[in-house]
Design an enzyme around this catalytic site. Structure first.
Site, PDB file in Angstrom:
ATOM      1  N   ASP A  47     -27.363  88.029 -20.573  1.00 59.69           N
ATOM      2  CA  ASP A  47     -26.300  88.726 -21.367  1.00 59.69           C
ATOM      3  C   ASP A  47     -25.240  89.157 -20.302  1.00 59.69           C
ATOM      4  O   ASP A  47     -25.271  89.576 -19.154  1.00 59.69           O
ATOM      5  CB  ASP A  47     -26.909  89.889 -22.096  1.00 59.69           C
ATOM      6  CG  ASP A  47     -27.772  89.113 -23.201  1.00 59.69           C
ATOM      7  OD1 ASP A  47     -27.727  88.097 -23.671  1.00 59.69           O
ATOM      8  OD2 ASP A  47     -28.599  90.197 -23.591  1.00 59.69           O
ATOM      9  N   TYR A  75     -37.677  92.747 -14.880  1.00 58.97           N
ATOM     10  CA  TYR A  75     -36.555  93.579 -15.035  1.00 58.97           C
ATOM     11  C   TYR A  75     -36.665  94.980 -15.010  1.00 58.97           C
ATOM     12  O   TYR A  75     -37.679  95.619 -15.079  1.00 58.97           O
ATOM     13  CB  TYR A  75     -36.141  93.425 -16.600  1.00 58.97           C
ATOM     14  CG  TYR A  75     -35.775  91.848 -17.077  1.00 58.97           C
ATOM     15  CD1 TYR A  75     -34.516  91.430 -17.019  1.00 58.97           C
ATOM     16  CD2 TYR A  75     -36.749  91.132 -17.460  1.00 58.97           C
ATOM     17  CE1 TYR A  75     -34.520  90.197 -17.310  1.00 58.97           C
ATOM     18  CE2 TYR A  75     -36.614  89.864 -18.005  1.00 58.97           C
ATOM     19  CZ  TYR A  75     -35.528  89.506 -17.778  1.00 58.97           C
ATOM     20  OH  TYR A  75     -35.186  88.206 -18.347  1.00 58.97           O
ATOM     21  N   ASP A  89     -28.163  97.557 -27.888  1.00 58.79           N
ATOM     22  CA  ASP A  89     -27.557  97.693 -26.308  1.00 58.79           C
ATOM     23  C   ASP A  89     -26.045  98.295 -26.362  1.00 58.79           C
ATOM     24  O   ASP A  89     -25.600  98.672 -27.746  1.00 58.79           O
ATOM     25  CB  ASP A  89     -27.660  96.432 -25.685  1.00 58.79           C
ATOM     26  CG  ASP A  89     -26.710  95.202 -25.894  1.00 58.79           C
ATOM     27  OD1 ASP A  89     -26.110  95.508 -27.142  1.00 58.79           O
ATOM     28  OD2 ASP A  89     -26.730  94.228 -25.569  1.00 58.79           O
ATOM     29  N   ARG A 181     -33.919  94.058 -25.016  1.00 62.28           N
ATOM     30  CA  ARG A 181     -33.170  94.689 -26.016  1.00 62.28           C
ATOM     31  C   ARG A 181     -34.384  95.082 -27.114  1.00 62.28           C
ATOM     32  O   ARG A 181     -34.540  96.204 -27.869  1.00 62.28           O
ATOM     33  CB  ARG A 181     -32.223  94.088 -26.535  1.00 62.28           C
ATOM     34  CG  ARG A 181     -30.757  94.069 -25.517  1.00 62.28           C
ATOM     35  CD  ARG A 181     -29.812  93.342 -26.149  1.00 62.28           C
ATOM     36  NE  ARG A 181     -30.165  91.814 -25.972  1.00 62.28           N
ATOM     37  CZ  ARG A 181     -29.401  91.064 -26.685  1.00 62.28           C
ATOM     38  NH1 ARG A 181     -28.743  91.301 -27.978  1.00 62.28           N
ATOM     39  NH2 ARG A 181     -29.857  89.412 -26.674  1.00 62.28           N
TER      40      ARG A 181
END
Length: 236
Positions: A47, A75, A89, A181
């Site tokens: 993203d 991550y 987010d 998310r």
């Protein structure tokens, strides 16, 4: 770093450190233009509000994109507790606020660990998942709601690496198709206070690591090396 003869048509794998706010397509476009690559694609979208490892495949190696995308991912980042956003987010404004004073470190760690293993996860409305043939994020940006089906994913590790106020630092190791998310949303619901993803960095895909990646500035430097290499060979 790549070495001569720089044969991108035969196939190469480029590891790029995608900067914040750039789309994955932006990085592909810049790399394609800078290195004069005819055929190039990326293995796993990041993203715009995420940074970190983006893998590009060129030439004949574009056939390996699905294989690379399927590999385990890692991550790191931050969740902000006590607030929610429609996109889970920073893309959209905060739409609810709840107190977090009663939430302890042990509660956060236990909640995170409860998501480890094989779970059902509903992707966010602001995602590329298709709903009746249209991308969910397009419906979301029109203000339309859409029913998105849960998908089975695997969270191998959900580690809480730090807590400062209502900011929770984490490391997640997960399967393809995992939305961090959505993990923020689900953690916030588990704790009863809401949460959103406020920072995300992809640090690994399979055996490819972020510390091996090139910056966009280094892509330009590579272009200059390629030009110098070709000029040297033409003058030989």
């Amino acid at each position: 770093m790549l070495k001569p003869p720089y044969d991108f048509e035969a196939g190469a794998i480029l590891l790029i450190d995608k900067p914040l706010t750039w789309t994955s397509f932006d990085v592909v476009k810049k790399t394609k233009f800078a290195l004069r690559i005819k055929k190039i694609g990326h293995a796993g979208t990041l993203d715009p509000l995420a940074s970190g490892l983006l893998i590009l495949c060129t030439g004949k190696f574009t056939k390996r994109i699905e294989e690379i995308q399927a590999q385990e991912k890692e991550y790191t980042g931050h969740f902000t507790l006590g607030h929610t956003t429609h996109s889970f987010d920073l893309e959209t404004e905060i739409d609810s606020t709840s107190p977090t004073d009663h939430i302890t470190e042990n509660m956060i760690i236990a909640a995170a660990q409860s998501f480890e293993g094989e779970i059902e996860q509903v992707p966010p409305i602001y995602s590329a998942v298709k709903v009746n043939g249209e991308r969910a994020y397009k419906l979301a940006r029109k203000g339309q709601d859409a029913e998105i089906k849960a998908k089975r994913i695997t969270i191998k590790k959900f580690e809480i690496t730090g807590i400062e106020g209502n900011i929770v630092s984490f490391r997640v190791v997960c399967s393809k198709g995992t939305y961090i998310r959505s993990l923020a949303r689900d953690l916030g619901e588990k704790l009863g206070c809401g949460a959103y993803l406020s920072k995300l960095v992809r640090t690994r895909i399979g055996d490819y690591h972020l510390d091996q990646a090139m910056s966009l500035d280094q892509i330009q430097e590579l272009r200059e090396k390629i030009m110098a290499h070709h000029e040297g060979n033409s003058g030989a």
